[in-house]
Write a protein that holds these residues in place. Structure first.
Motif, PDB file in Angstrom:
ATOM      1  N   ASN A   3       0.829  -1.198   0.000  1.00  0.00           N
ATOM      2  CA  ASN A   3       0.000   0.000   0.000  1.00  0.00           C
ATOM      3  C   ASN A   3       0.868   1.255   0.000  1.00  0.00           C
ATOM      4  OD1 ASN A   3      -2.275   1.542   0.030  1.00  0.00           O
ATOM      5  ND2 ASN A   3      -2.614   1.372   2.223  1.00  0.00           N
ATOM      6  N   SER A   4       1.968   1.209   0.737  1.00  0.00           N
ATOM      7  CA  SER A   4       2.883   2.341   0.791  1.00  0.00           C
ATOM      8  C   SER A   4       3.522   2.593  -0.578  1.00  0.00           C
ATOM      9  CB  SER A   4       3.970   2.080   1.831  1.00  0.00           C
ATOM     10  OG  SER A   4       4.933   3.096   1.788  1.00  0.00           O
ATOM     11  N   MET A   5       3.897   1.520  -1.269  1.00  0.00           N
ATOM     12  CA  MET A   5       4.514   1.645  -2.601  1.00  0.00           C
ATOM     13  C   MET A   5       3.516   2.233  -3.596  1.00  0.00           C
ATOM     14  SD  MET A   5       7.676   0.696  -2.612  1.00  0.00           S
ATOM     15  CE  MET A   5       8.069   0.134  -4.236  1.00  0.00           C
ATOM     16  N   ASN A   6       2.271   1.769  -3.534  1.00  0.00           N
ATOM     17  CA  ASN A   6       1.247   2.293  -4.438  1.00  0.00           C
ATOM     18  C   ASN A   6       0.996   3.767  -4.171  1.00  0.00           C
ATOM     19  OD1 ASN A   6       0.855  -0.097  -5.803  1.00  0.00           O
ATOM     20  ND2 ASN A   6      -0.788  -0.784  -4.449  1.00  0.00           N
ATOM     21  N   SER A   7       0.994   4.148  -2.913  1.00  0.00           N
ATOM     22  CA  SER A   7       0.788   5.542  -2.550  1.00  0.00           C
ATOM     23  C   SER A   7       1.916   6.418  -3.087  1.00  0.00           C
ATOM     24  CB  SER A   7       0.702   5.668  -1.027  1.00  0.00           C
ATOM     25  OG  SER A   7       0.609   7.020  -0.660  1.00  0.00           O
ATOM     26  N   GLN A   8       3.151   5.934  -2.967  1.00  0.00           N
ATOM     27  CA  GLN A   8       4.302   6.690  -3.471  1.00  0.00           C
ATOM     28  C   GLN A   8       4.253   6.817  -4.987  1.00  0.00           C
ATOM     29  OE1 GLN A   8       7.763   4.667  -2.011  1.00  0.00           O
ATOM     30  NE2 GLN A   8       7.489   5.408   0.090  1.00  0.00           N
ATOM     31  N   LEU A   9       3.879   5.724  -5.651  1.00  0.00           N
ATOM     32  CA  LEU A   9       3.788   5.735  -7.110  1.00  0.00           C
ATOM     33  C   LEU A   9       2.709   6.704  -7.578  1.00  0.00           C
ATOM     34  CD1 LEU A   9       4.828   4.557  -9.746  1.00  0.00           C
ATOM     35  CD2 LEU A   9       3.149   2.720  -9.503  1.00  0.00           C
ATOM     36  N   GLU A  10       1.561   6.680  -6.923  1.00  0.00           N
ATOM     37  CA  GLU A  10       0.483   7.607  -7.283  1.00  0.00           C
ATOM     38  C   GLU A  10       0.912   9.049  -7.065  1.00  0.00           C
ATOM     39  OE1 GLU A  10      -2.898   6.443  -5.019  1.00  0.00           O
ATOM     40  OE2 GLU A  10      -3.167   4.573  -6.145  1.00  0.00           O
ATOM     41  N   HIS A  11       1.677   9.310  -6.015  1.00  0.00           N
ATOM     42  CA  HIS A  11       2.162  10.667  -5.756  1.00  0.00           C
ATOM     43  C   HIS A  11       3.103  11.120  -6.873  1.00  0.00           C
ATOM     44  CE1 HIS A  11       3.537  14.210  -3.658  1.00  0.00           C
ATOM     45  NE2 HIS A  11       4.789  13.801  -3.781  1.00  0.00           N
ATOM     46  N   LEU A  12       4.031  10.248  -7.270  1.00  0.00           N
ATOM     47  CA  LEU A  12       4.958  10.597  -8.358  1.00  0.00           C
ATOM     48  C   LEU A  12       4.212  10.832  -9.666  1.00  0.00           C
ATOM     49  CD1 LEU A  12       7.957   8.177  -7.787  1.00  0.00           C
ATOM     50  CD2 LEU A  12       7.961  10.661  -7.611  1.00  0.00           C
ATOM     51  N   GLN A  13       3.224   9.986  -9.948  1.00  0.00           N
ATOM     52  CA  GLN A  13       2.479  10.120 -11.198  1.00  0.00           C
ATOM     53  C   GLN A  13       1.662  11.398 -11.232  1.00  0.00           C
ATOM     54  OE1 GLN A  13       0.482   6.350 -11.166  1.00  0.00           O
ATOM     55  NE2 GLN A  13       2.076   5.361 -12.362  1.00  0.00           N
ATOM     56  N   SER A  14       1.176  11.848 -10.086  1.00  0.00           N
ATOM     57  CA  SER A  14       0.421  13.097 -10.068  1.00  0.00           C
ATOM     58  C   SER A  14       1.352  14.309 -10.132  1.00  0.00           C
ATOM     59  CB  SER A  14      -0.450  13.177  -8.816  1.00  0.00           C
ATOM     60  OG  SER A  14       0.347  13.291  -7.662  1.00  0.00           O
ATOM     61  N   LYS A  15       2.572  14.159  -9.623  1.00  0.00           N
ATOM     62  CA  LYS A  15       3.512  15.278  -9.570  1.00  0.00           C
ATOM     63  C   LYS A  15       4.247  15.490 -10.890  1.00  0.00           C
ATOM     64  CE  LYS A  15       7.093  17.114  -6.553  1.00  0.00           C
ATOM     65  NZ  LYS A  15       7.932  16.874  -5.393  1.00  0.00           N
TER      66      LYS A  15
END
Length: 83
Positions: A3-15
């Protein structure tokens, strides 16, 4: 952990636009790659000098040509099929 990895990936993709997302199509991904490459060529003076010597053009002309290519680096987008 997952879940932490998915959250980080989603943050990078939005940024960052170039990282893509689940709905990124091949054309968008290729366009981002080409624009990143062209921006790198324009931004690195030594690479710009190398290209200008190889093409026998002035650095200003090469820079202008590369910037012009950034508008539609992969041609017109393909037509989208309506579902």
């Amino acid at each position: 952990m997952s879940n932490s990895m998915n959250s980080q990936l989603e943050h990078l993709q939005s940024k960052y636009v170039g990282t893509g997302h689940a709905d990124t199509v091949k054309y968008e991904w290729m366009t981002n790659q080409h624009r990143d490459t062209l921006a790198s060529m324009v931004g690195h003076n030594s690479l710009l000098s190398y290209i200008s010597v190889a093409e026998n053009e002035s650095k200003a002309r090469v820079k202008a040509n590369l910037l012009e290519k950034m508008v539609l680096p992969c041609g017109l987008p393909p037509e989208r099929k309506e579902i």
